[in-house]
Write an enzyme that holds these catalytic residues in place. Structure first.
Site, mmCIF file in Angstrom:
data_model
loop_
_atom_site.group_PDB
_atom_site.id
_atom_site.type_symbol
_atom_site.label_atom_id
_atom_site.label_comp_id
_atom_site.label_asym_id
_atom_site.label_seq_id
_atom_site.Cartn_x
_atom_site.Cartn_y
_atom_site.Cartn_z
ATOM 1 N N VAL A 177 -40.836 30.898 -41.993
ATOM 2 C CA VAL A 177 -39.585 30.521 -41.320
ATOM 3 C C VAL A 177 -38.725 31.760 -41.045
ATOM 4 O O VAL A 177 -38.197 31.938 -39.935
ATOM 5 C CB VAL A 177 -38.796 29.482 -42.166
ATOM 6 C CG1 VAL A 177 -37.494 29.097 -41.463
ATOM 7 C CG2 VAL A 177 -39.650 28.227 -42.426
ATOM 8 N N ILE A 220 -36.041 18.430 -36.438
ATOM 9 C CA ILE A 220 -35.379 17.176 -36.028
ATOM 10 C C ILE A 220 -33.916 17.159 -36.483
ATOM 11 O O ILE A 220 -33.646 17.342 -37.666
ATOM 12 C CB ILE A 220 -36.081 15.942 -36.652
ATOM 13 C CG1 ILE A 220 -37.569 15.934 -36.344
ATOM 14 C CG2 ILE A 220 -35.423 14.655 -36.189
ATOM 15 C CD1 ILE A 220 -38.330 14.819 -37.041
ATOM 16 N N LYS A 273 -36.518 15.620 -49.961
ATOM 17 C CA LYS A 273 -35.880 15.226 -48.695
ATOM 18 C C LYS A 273 -35.296 13.814 -48.804
ATOM 19 O O LYS A 273 -34.228 13.531 -48.255
ATOM 20 C CB LYS A 273 -36.895 15.319 -47.561
ATOM 21 C CG LYS A 273 -37.297 16.768 -47.265
ATOM 22 C CD LYS A 273 -38.585 16.832 -46.483
ATOM 23 C CE LYS A 273 -38.962 18.250 -46.119
ATOM 24 N NZ LYS A 273 -40.326 18.366 -45.606
ATOM 25 N N CYS A 314 -38.588 36.518 -45.649
ATOM 26 C CA CYS A 314 -39.152 36.797 -44.322
ATOM 27 C C CYS A 314 -40.600 36.322 -44.274
ATOM 28 O O CYS A 314 -41.526 37.080 -44.021
ATOM 29 C CB CYS A 314 -39.026 38.299 -44.013
ATOM 30 S SG CYS A 314 -39.264 38.672 -42.278
ATOM 31 N N GLY A 315 -40.769 35.029 -44.521
ATOM 32 C CA GLY A 315 -42.104 34.427 -44.470
ATOM 33 C C GLY A 315 -42.257 33.667 -43.169
ATOM 34 O O GLY A 315 -41.809 34.115 -42.101
ATOM 35 N N LEU A 332 -32.373 35.927 -46.066
ATOM 36 C CA LEU A 332 -33.068 36.074 -47.353
ATOM 37 C C LEU A 332 -34.448 35.439 -47.251
ATOM 38 O O LEU A 332 -34.563 34.228 -47.107
ATOM 39 C CB LEU A 332 -32.282 35.382 -48.476
ATOM 40 C CG LEU A 332 -30.791 35.687 -48.578
ATOM 41 C CD1 LEU A 332 -30.167 34.940 -49.758
ATOM 42 C CD2 LEU A 332 -30.561 37.193 -48.725
ATOM 43 N N GLY A 361 -43.362 24.034 -39.739
ATOM 44 C CA GLY A 361 -43.792 25.167 -38.911
ATOM 45 C C GLY A 361 -42.627 26.136 -38.734
ATOM 46 O O GLY A 361 -41.462 25.729 -38.741
HETATM 47 N N1 LIG Z 1 -42.700 26.326 -43.481
HETATM 48 C C1 LIG Z 1 -42.084 25.242 -43.074
HETATM 49 O O1 LIG Z 1 -42.594 24.491 -42.227
HETATM 50 C C2 LIG Z 1 -40.735 24.873 -43.601
HETATM 51 C C3 LIG Z 1 -40.015 23.845 -42.975
HETATM 52 C C4 LIG Z 1 -38.748 23.467 -43.463
HETATM 53 C C5 LIG Z 1 -38.227 24.133 -44.559
HETATM 54 N N2 LIG Z 1 -38.962 25.120 -45.161
HETATM 55 C C6 LIG Z 1 -38.348 25.789 -46.301
HETATM 56 O O2 LIG Z 1 -38.033 27.092 -45.907
HETATM 57 C C7 LIG Z 1 -38.135 27.971 -47.035
HETATM 58 C C8 LIG Z 1 -39.116 29.080 -46.683
HETATM 59 O O3 LIG Z 1 -40.366 28.508 -46.371
HETATM 60 P P1 LIG Z 1 -41.549 29.379 -45.746
HETATM 61 O O4 LIG Z 1 -42.571 28.410 -45.301
HETATM 62 O O5 LIG Z 1 -40.993 30.364 -44.775
HETATM 63 O O6 LIG Z 1 -42.068 30.100 -47.062
HETATM 64 P P2 LIG Z 1 -42.868 31.494 -47.165
HETATM 65 O O7 LIG Z 1 -43.495 31.506 -48.493
HETATM 66 O O8 LIG Z 1 -43.702 31.703 -45.949
HETATM 67 O O9 LIG Z 1 -41.672 32.563 -47.098
HETATM 68 C C9 LIG Z 1 -40.785 32.827 -48.148
HETATM 69 C C10 LIG Z 1 -40.532 34.308 -48.134
HETATM 70 O O10 LIG Z 1 -39.486 34.590 -49.041
HETATM 71 C C11 LIG Z 1 -39.891 35.701 -49.788
HETATM 72 N N3 LIG Z 1 -39.249 35.654 -51.113
HETATM 73 C C12 LIG Z 1 -39.452 34.748 -52.062
HETATM 74 N N4 LIG Z 1 -38.730 35.046 -53.148
HETATM 75 C C13 LIG Z 1 -38.064 36.178 -52.849
HETATM 76 C C14 LIG Z 1 -37.180 37.004 -53.572
HETATM 77 N N5 LIG Z 1 -36.866 36.729 -54.825
HETATM 78 N N6 LIG Z 1 -36.650 38.084 -52.954
HETATM 79 C C15 LIG Z 1 -36.991 38.368 -51.685
HETATM 80 N N7 LIG Z 1 -37.847 37.632 -50.945
HETATM 81 C C16 LIG Z 1 -38.382 36.565 -51.540
HETATM 82 C C17 LIG Z 1 -41.401 35.598 -49.922
HETATM 83 O O11 LIG Z 1 -41.977 36.830 -50.210
HETATM 84 C C18 LIG Z 1 -41.769 35.083 -48.555
HETATM 85 O O12 LIG Z 1 -41.995 36.122 -47.645
HETATM 86 C C19 LIG Z 1 -38.552 27.084 -48.195
HETATM 87 O O13 LIG Z 1 -37.399 26.658 -48.882
HETATM 88 C C20 LIG Z 1 -39.222 25.921 -47.524
HETATM 89 O O14 LIG Z 1 -39.185 24.748 -48.312
HETATM 90 C C21 LIG Z 1 -40.181 25.498 -44.711
HETATM 91 N N1 LIG Z 2 -44.037 21.764 -46.386
HETATM 92 C C1 LIG Z 2 -43.124 21.025 -45.599
HETATM 93 C C2 LIG Z 2 -42.369 21.935 -44.679
HETATM 94 C C3 LIG Z 2 -41.254 21.258 -43.949
HETATM 95 O O1 LIG Z 2 -40.202 20.967 -44.809
HETATM 96 C C4 LIG Z 2 -43.877 19.985 -44.782
HETATM 97 O O2 LIG Z 2 -45.101 20.007 -44.774
HETATM 98 O O3 LIG Z 2 -43.236 19.130 -44.203
HETATM 99 NA NA NA Z 3 -33.839 18.711 -39.623
#
Ligand SMILES: NC(=O)c1ccc[n+]([C@@H]2O[C@H](COP(=O)([O-])OP(=O)(O)OC[C@H]3O[C@@H](n4cnc5c(N)ncnc54)[C@H](O)[C@@H]3O)[C@@H](O)[C@H]2O)c1
Ligand SMILES: N[C@@H](CCO)C(=O)O
Ligand code: NA
EC number: 1.1.1.3
Length: 440
Positions: free
Chosen positions: A21, A141, A210, A18-19, A16, A311
């Site tokens: 992560v 980590i 966190k 596709c951004g 669910l 990342g």
């Molecule tokens: N980027 C990081 O470094 C990182 C690290 C740890 C955890 N996270 C967590 O991972 C999750 C995703 O982060 P990200 O950086 O990939 O975010 P992002 O904004 O790049 O990706 C999220 C994706 O989900 C899609 N989306 C959102 N709502 C939606 C819906 N209702 N239906 C379908 N698609 C939907 C968005 O269009 C987007 O493509 C978040 O919970 C974030 O806190 C991110």
């Molecule tokens: N936005 C968060 C992503 C990792 O959870 C950060 O900068 O650490």
């Molecule tokens: Na971790």
């Protein structure tokens, strides 16, 4: 010769979001399919990727035929649901729907877990499925598993962490390259570290989420984001960063969860705020978007977990590790740990915390000033550890001096009243900043 893949039917995996992560999760599921199948004991079949808009341009690794805007029906066709869309809704409803339908879930969504994790944990327990969330705290980590499993036989007393990559990157860039906060945040966004709304990073909400998750696991107590006292990095100036360096510290945004007492009651205290960390402390060496979590436990002593905290690729590593774990349970039987909250400790007010402080002042440059300031500190029972007075050389006509006072540990409420009294002295021109000192 690679070992043959056992003849267990494929496990259906839904992703669910596709951004940043999600794209990397899909890439690893696709490119590592054969190894993952051998490790799990069954092939992992990616059955769909829920996105907002199927027409959006995607990384070449994403098979467009798997994209769907109908996340509700996708979760019903999966054995394992990976949630990397973020936000509270519809993520929460989709995960509850997934567990109700018998799927195990893996999520990176700390905001959701810190706000309403217990609802999901209870639903998963009831359904007999797993909820894994290693990626939700400190990215790649391994920290959730060590705290919830490896340290389950010990008594944790304190958790001190740099758990937000964006703010660590920003503070590091301010210190090493003199960038301002906005420039550094833009870079962190471009590198995929920042949350969809970077306010969550710079105002400390992400670190607070966190901290709540870590505190819940470490102290076997429900701690939600509302229980965390929070202060971000937006009020920090280039001058604060510079003075930290001059006085032997590094400025870090810390998440702290510790056992403590307030009015004779034992409990836990959870907070997020910027702090001066002595350059000799292991946390001071954590640069860029790296994270580290420093744990003190009665039998284990001190432990530090270090690595990439943000990342797409590093976070996907943690997600995939969880996918393998929950998938193995499907093949071999067994189940991961359920929520442990038996200790049910009270969450103590932030003002009960005892910390050291560094107070920077501009004072009249004449005899007796230091004596007046130290009398105020003594009358509030705040003990001085170090004082440094520097003339203002860059303004030849300046009739004031800079005073940097570092205190021994004092309760936060005592420090607040002390600073108020110091600000009221005639000889004090300005209280420039008050920062906590941690890790000494
Ligand atoms: N980027 C990081 O470094 C990182 C690290 C740890 C955890 N996270 C967590 O991972 C999750 C995703 O982060 P990200 O950086 O990939 O975010 P992002 O904004 O790049 O990706 C999220 C994706 O989900 C899609 N989306 C959102 N709502 C939606 C819906 N209702 N239906 C379908 N698609 C939907 C968005 O269009 C987007 O493509 C978040 O919970 C974030 O806190 C991110
Ligand atoms: N936005 C968060 C992503 C990792 O959870 C950060 O900068 O650490
Ligand atoms: Na971790």
């Amino acid at each position: 010769m690679p070992s043959p893949v056992p003849a267990h039917p494929p496990l259906r995996v839904a992703v669910l979001g596709c951004g940043v992560v999600g794209t990397e999760v899909v890439r690893l599921l696709t490119t590592q399919a054969s190894d993952l199948a051998s490790r799990v004991g069954a092939p992992l079949e990616l059955v769909g990727i829920a996105v907002r808009d199927v027409e959006t341009e995607r990384d070449a690794v994403v098979d467009r035929a798997l994209l769907t805007a109908d996340a509700e029906s996708l979760v019903e066709r999966a054995d394992v649901v990976v949630e990397v869309m973020g936000g509270i809704e519809p993520a929460r409803s989709l995960l509850l729907r997934a567990v109700a339908g018998g799927a195990s879930v893996v999520t990176a969504n700390k905001a959701l877990l810190a706000q309403d994790g217990p609802t999901l944990y209870a639903a998963a327990d009831e359904a007999g499925v797993d909820v894994y969330f290693e990626a939700a705290v400190a990215g790649a980590i391994p920290i959730v598993r060590p705290v919830r499993e490896s340290l389950a036989g010990d008594r944790v007393t304190r958790v001190l962490g740099i758990v937000n990559g964006t703010t660590n990157y920003v503070l590091d860039k301010m210190a090493s390259e003199g960038l301002d906060l906005d420039q550094a945040v833009k870079e962190a966004q471009a590198l995929g570290y920042a949350e969809a709304d970077p306010t969550a990073d710079v105002e400390g909400y992400d670190a607070a989420a966190k901290a709540a998750i870590l505190a819940s696991l470490a102290f076997h107590t429900r701690v939600s984001i509302e229980d965390v006292s929070r202060e971000g990095i937006t009020s920090l100036t280039a001058d604060d960063v510079l003075w930290a360096q001059r006085t032997g510290y590094v400025l870090k945004l810390l998440a702290i969860a510790e056992r403590g007492t307030a009015d004779g009651v034992e409990g836990v205290q959870v907070r997020v705020h910027p702090a001066l960390v002595p350059v000799s402390h292991p946390l001071a060496t954590v640069r860029g978007a790296y994270n580290a979590v420093f744990i003190e436990a009665e039998a284990a002593g001190e432990l530090m977990f270090y690595g990439r905290g943000a990342g797409g690729e590093p976070t996907a590593s943690a997600v995939l590790g969880d996918v393998v774990s929950v998938a193995r349970h499907r093949v071999l039987g067994g189940k991961g740990p359920i929520e442990s909250r038996y200790a049910d400790l009270p969450v103590l007010p932030a003002t009960s915390a005892r910390t050291r402080f560094q107070v920077r002042l501009e004072v009249a440059d004449r005899p007796g000033v230091l004596a007046q300031v130290s009398t105020v500190l003594a009358s509030h029972d705040v003990s001085i550890e170090a004082v440094r007075q520097t003339p203002v050389t860059e303004l030849p006509d300046a009739d004031y001096a800079r005073l940097v006072i570092t205190t021994h540990a004092a309760p936060e409420h005592a420090l607040r009243s002390t600073v108020e009294a110091i600000a009221g002295l005639d000889v004090v021109r300005r209280v420039v900043s008050v920062l906590r000192v941690e890790g000494a």
